[in-house]
Design an enzyme around this catalytic site. Structure first.
Site, PDB file in Angstrom:
ATOM      1  CG  LEU A 162     -11.849   3.585   7.057  1.00  0.00           C
ATOM      2  CD1 LEU A 162     -11.935   2.849   8.388  1.00  0.00           C
ATOM      3  CD2 LEU A 162     -10.421   4.044   6.771  1.00  0.00           C
ATOM      4  CB  THR A 194      -1.248   0.472   1.960  1.00  0.00           C
ATOM      5  OG1 THR A 194      -1.127  -0.920   1.662  1.00  0.00           O
ATOM      6  CG2 THR A 194      -0.352   1.239   1.001  1.00  0.00           C
ATOM      7  CG  ASP A 195       0.221  -4.083   3.697  1.00  0.00           C
ATOM      8  OD1 ASP A 195      -0.838  -3.463   3.503  1.00  0.00           O
ATOM      9  OD2 ASP A 195       0.442  -5.210   3.218  1.00  0.00           O
ATOM     10  CE1 TYR A 216      -3.609   1.249  -2.833  1.00  0.00           C
ATOM     11  CE2 TYR A 216      -2.181  -0.472  -1.950  1.00  0.00           C
ATOM     12  CZ  TYR A 216      -3.230   0.421  -1.792  1.00  0.00           C
ATOM     13  OH  TYR A 216      -3.887   0.498  -0.590  1.00  0.00           O
ATOM     14  CE  LYS A 257      -3.054   4.738   0.523  1.00  0.00           C
ATOM     15  NZ  LYS A 257      -4.276   5.548   0.756  1.00  0.00           N
ATOM     16  CD1 TRP A 285      -2.760  -7.583   3.641  1.00  0.00           C
ATOM     17  CD2 TRP A 285      -3.170  -9.655   4.377  1.00  0.00           C
ATOM     18  NE1 TRP A 285      -1.722  -8.385   3.227  1.00  0.00           N
ATOM     19  CE2 TRP A 285      -1.935  -9.660   3.666  1.00  0.00           C
ATOM     20  CE3 TRP A 285      -3.614 -10.843   4.943  1.00  0.00           C
ATOM     21  CZ2 TRP A 285      -1.180 -10.808   3.503  1.00  0.00           C
ATOM     22  CZ3 TRP A 285      -2.855 -11.999   4.793  1.00  0.00           C
ATOM     23  CH2 TRP A 285      -1.652 -11.984   4.068  1.00  0.00           C
TER      24      TRP A 285
END
Length: 306
Positions: A12, A110-111, A134, A138, A159
């Protein structure tokens, strides 16, 4: 405007650099140098106490973009301290400074904060229930920003892939080029998201802050337009790569349940995010996965020719 970008050498970060450079005096940091040279570069290990705050006090950023993250999902199960240090404590330190200095903070999540038990796309208001270290780290980072009451936006995504770094697209192409027959998980569903599209949405958020006086903070879901399994995504990757001439043939590929690949960290079986809040707030429609993947494949092809 003075700007600080953390995690500048990551997937990113590399996409954010060219968008942030024209906006003001950009200082970029990471443990590693980005692939493209940048004038105001600071090599910084964010785990080193005190150095970050000294940098913030020196450059006085009006905008902080935190693209730094610990993303080794399985390793986090045993490296809990580092995962929380990067994904929770770092956002807290940035948010505390931002609150005390009236700066704005753009952060990414994040998802994996969800447990994957839903049967419809997740909304920002749905209750998080992470199933991995994880995901827990987050979520702790999200809550640190919310509790700080600093001016912030959190973009939850899923993803992420690009033409560089480590990601599913590059891993699949590497395996295919070795001529291997592949088994790919077909019972985990999510929304692959181009790092470039995530950077473009970030740029739109910053524009809204800077040009329109937008002040609606909080969490927004941000992903590309298709929900599919890892197997379906792999098939799409191979089709486009074959079409572009990167692959001489499409490899044999078999869909399998995730149970065939035991991993330290549990993955959500359903990671589909609803983008409606983002679309309404910033007039941004989800980007086309097909178009974005083709663009990434073309970049990979161009790089291979150099």
């Amino acid at each position: 405007m003075n700007i600080l970008l953390t995690g500048a050498a990551g997937q990113l970060g590399n996409e954010l650099l060219p968008l942030l450079l024209p906006r003001g005096n950009l200082t970029a940091t990471d443990r590693n140098r980005p692939s493209s040279p940048i004038e105001n570069w600071v090599e910084l290990d964010i785990n080193h106490g005190g150095k970050l705050e000294k940098l913030l006090n020196r450059i006085q950023p009006a905008l902080i973009v935190n693209a730094a993250a610990y993303t080794a999902v399985d390793q986090a199960e045993t490296d809990v301290e580092t995962a929380f240090h990067v994904n929770a404590e770092l956002p807290l330190r940035l948010a505390t400074w931002a609150k005390n200095n009236d700066a704005r903070l753009l952060h990414y999540s994040t998802d994996y904060v969800f447990d994957g038990s839903a049967t419809r796309p997740y909304l920002e208001t749905d209750q998080p229930n992470p199933q991995s270290v994880y995901g827990e780290s987050k979520l702790a980072g999200e809550r640190a920003l919310e509790d700080s009451a600093c001016k912030h936006v959190i973009l939850r995504t899923s993803w992420v892939y690009s033409s560089h770094g480590k990601n599913f697209v590059l891993s699949m192409l590497d395996l295919a080029q070795k001529g291997l027959s592949l088994k790919v998980v077909d019972d985990q569903r999510g929304c692959p998201t181009s790092a470039r599209n995530l950077a473009l949405v970030s740029n739109a958020v910053i524009t809204a802050w800077q040009d329109t006086g937008f002040d609606g903070g909080g969490v927004y879901h941000c992903c590309d337009d298709l929900a599919l399994s890892w197997y379906d995504f792999a098939v799409m990757i191979f089709d486009h790569a074959f079409e572009a001439g990167i692959l001489d043939r499409i490899p044999d590929i078999k869909p399998v349940p995730g149970s065939e690949f035991p991993q330290a960290a549990e993955r959500p079986k359903w990671s589909v995010l609803d983008n409606s809040r983002l679309s309404k707030a910033f007039n941004i429609q989800p980007a086309s996965l097909e178009d974005s993947l083709r663009a990434v494949i073309d970049e990979i092809k161009a790089r291979a020719k150099r």
